[in-house]
Design an enzyme around this catalytic site. Structure first.
Site, short mmCIF file in Angstrom:
data_model
loop_
_atom_site.label_atom_id
_atom_site.label_comp_id
_atom_site.label_asym_id
_atom_site.label_seq_id
_atom_site.Cartn_x
_atom_site.Cartn_y
_atom_site.Cartn_z
N GLY A 194 -32.58 -57.45 64.89
CA GLY A 194 -32.37 -56.18 64.18
C GLY A 194 -32.46 -55.01 65.13
N ASP A 195 -33.36 -55.11 66.11
CA ASP A 195 -33.49 -54.02 67.09
C ASP A 195 -32.24 -53.91 67.96
OD1 ASP A 195 -36.06 -53.60 66.13
OD2 ASP A 195 -36.96 -54.95 67.61
N ASN B 81 -37.61 -51.85 72.13
CA ASN B 81 -36.48 -52.80 72.07
C ASN B 81 -35.17 -52.06 71.78
OD1 ASN B 81 -38.38 -54.82 72.33
ND2 ASN B 81 -38.32 -55.46 70.18
N ALA C 53 -28.16 -61.41 71.20
CA ALA C 53 -29.62 -61.36 71.39
C ALA C 53 -30.30 -62.61 70.84
CB ALA C 53 -30.19 -60.10 70.73
N GLY D 188 -41.81 -54.39 71.08
CA GLY D 188 -42.06 -53.20 70.26
C GLY D 188 -40.71 -52.71 69.75
N LYS D 189 -40.64 -52.45 68.44
CA LYS D 189 -39.32 -52.13 67.87
C LYS D 189 -38.67 -50.92 68.54
CE LYS D 189 -40.49 -54.12 63.42
NZ LYS D 189 -39.84 -55.40 63.70
N ASP E 54 -45.21 -58.35 73.98
CA ASP E 54 -45.04 -59.47 73.06
C ASP E 54 -45.55 -60.75 73.71
OD1 ASP E 54 -43.82 -57.77 71.26
OD2 ASP E 54 -41.79 -58.49 71.65
N THR F 21 -28.60 -54.98 56.46
CA THR F 21 -28.40 -56.15 57.33
C THR F 21 -28.78 -57.40 56.53
OG1 THR F 21 -30.61 -56.00 58.30
CG2 THR F 21 -28.84 -54.81 59.42
N GLU G 206 -43.31 -48.49 63.06
CA GLU G 206 -44.50 -49.03 63.73
C GLU G 206 -45.33 -47.93 64.38
OE1 GLU G 206 -43.69 -53.63 65.00
OE2 GLU G 206 -43.08 -52.10 66.43
O1 RIB Z 1 -38.65 -56.38 66.06
C1 RIB Z 1 -39.33 -57.20 66.96
C2 RIB Z 1 -40.57 -56.53 67.46
O2 RIB Z 1 -41.48 -56.41 66.41
C3 RIB Z 1 -41.29 -57.28 68.55
O3 RIB Z 1 -40.87 -56.90 69.84
C4 RIB Z 1 -42.76 -56.99 68.29
O4 RIB Z 1 -43.35 -56.22 69.28
C5 RIB Z 1 -42.80 -56.30 66.93
O5 RIB Z 1 -43.06 -54.98 67.07
#
Ligand code: RIB
Length: 279
Positions: free
Chosen positions: A224-225, A43, A255, A39-40, A13, A195, A133
């Site tokens: 959200g992650d 994360n 977070a 990356g979801k 990111d 959510t 993703e």
């Molecule tokens: O949910 C947040 C994420 O979405 C970020 O870390 C980014 O990489 C995108 O994938």
């Protein structure tokens, strides 16, 4: 305690913090820059691991500097990266602008995430978690792996509209925001969590709104992650669904108080303290 398996995306990111988001064609001066693991999928894996779960991560990364950095970062959180495959092509990157109000804009360049395949059945995985993703085929494979091993299957169909609604509804647990819910067009899983950002969350169809825990938000990216990963950790520990959801909501409230996604995922003692303070 069961293990959490996550099949999902991994990105570097690149955050730019700005006073306000630019209009099309406009150039602005930014305030600060942050490179951080994201990356979801990754994360959610990190959120679960810091909440105390034993976690394995299945995904793909390029054979490049970002890929090396991200793998090392997952290892430092004790995550099993045996199923994180090096592939030809660049590691995923997300370009993220965050303005003072906390509103953000994200562009994801998927790279290696487009090459993710489903996970192999993992020893002792009690809950498999995936998102949108990665290719649809990998999401299907994650569900099949969960079914083959008797594990619970949880999907967070984010970003919205990438997964067929009837696939999402085949999972045991779905965690959606309002736009992701709309994309489901009325289909639901046996457990569907909606959510609501700063307003909290609820279990559909008729659960009460569980209010969000008070927080001093500076960056809501990845909140959200945090909720999904920590909820999965709670379920793997044997918590009932509503308690696991509250556990995840406490993590999300922590977070948002720090910048970045993986750097902002809170450790177990802080999550427990926030749950206790909310009672
Ligand atoms: O949910 C947040 C994420 O979405 C970020 O870390 C980014 O990489 C995108 O994938």
């Amino acid at each position: 305690m069961g293990r959490v398996g996550v099949c999902g995306s991994l990105n570097m990111d690149v955050f730019g913090y700005v006073e306000r988001l630019p209009h099309p064609g406009e150039t602005l001066r930014g305030r600060s820059l942050l490179y951080a693991p994201g990356g979801k999928g990754a994360n959610q894996a990190v959120a679960a691991a810091r909440a105390g779960a034993d976690v394995s991560f299945a995904g793909a990364r390029g054979r490049d500097g970002f890929g090396e950095t991200l793998v090392e970062s997952l290892r430092r959180d004790g995550i099993d990266v045996t199923a994180l495959e090096p592939v030809n092509g660049p590691t995923g990157v997300a370009l993220i602008l965050v303005e003072e109000s906390g509103e953000n804009q994200i562009v994801v360049i998927s790279g290696a995430n487009d090459r993710v395949r489903g996970p192999a059945p993992g020893d002792n995985v009690s809950i498999w978690v995936t998102q949108a993703e990665i290719p649809v085929e990998a999401v299907v494979a994650t569900l099949e792996t969960a079914r083959a091993s008797g594990a619970t299957a949880l999907v967070n169909p984010a970003p919205a509209g990438r997964l067929p609604a009837d696939l999402v509804a085949r999972f045991d647990i779905v965690v959606v925001n309002e736009s992701e819910l709309e994309a489901l067009g009325g289909q639901r899983a046996p457990v569907t969590v909606l959510t609501l950002g700063a307003a909290g969350a609820r279990l559909l169809p008729d659960g009460p709104v569980l209010p969000a825990l008070p927080a001093q938000a500076v960056d809501t990216t990845g909140a959200g992650d945090a909720l999904v990963g920590v909820m999965a950790a709670g379920l793997a520990e044997g918590m009932p669904v509503e308690r696991a959801l509250r556990f995840g909501m406490a993590a999300a409230s922590l977070a948002v108080e720090s910048t970045g996604c993986q750097p902002a995922m809170p450790p177990r003692d802080r999550i427990d303290a926030r749950v206790a303070a909310a009672r």
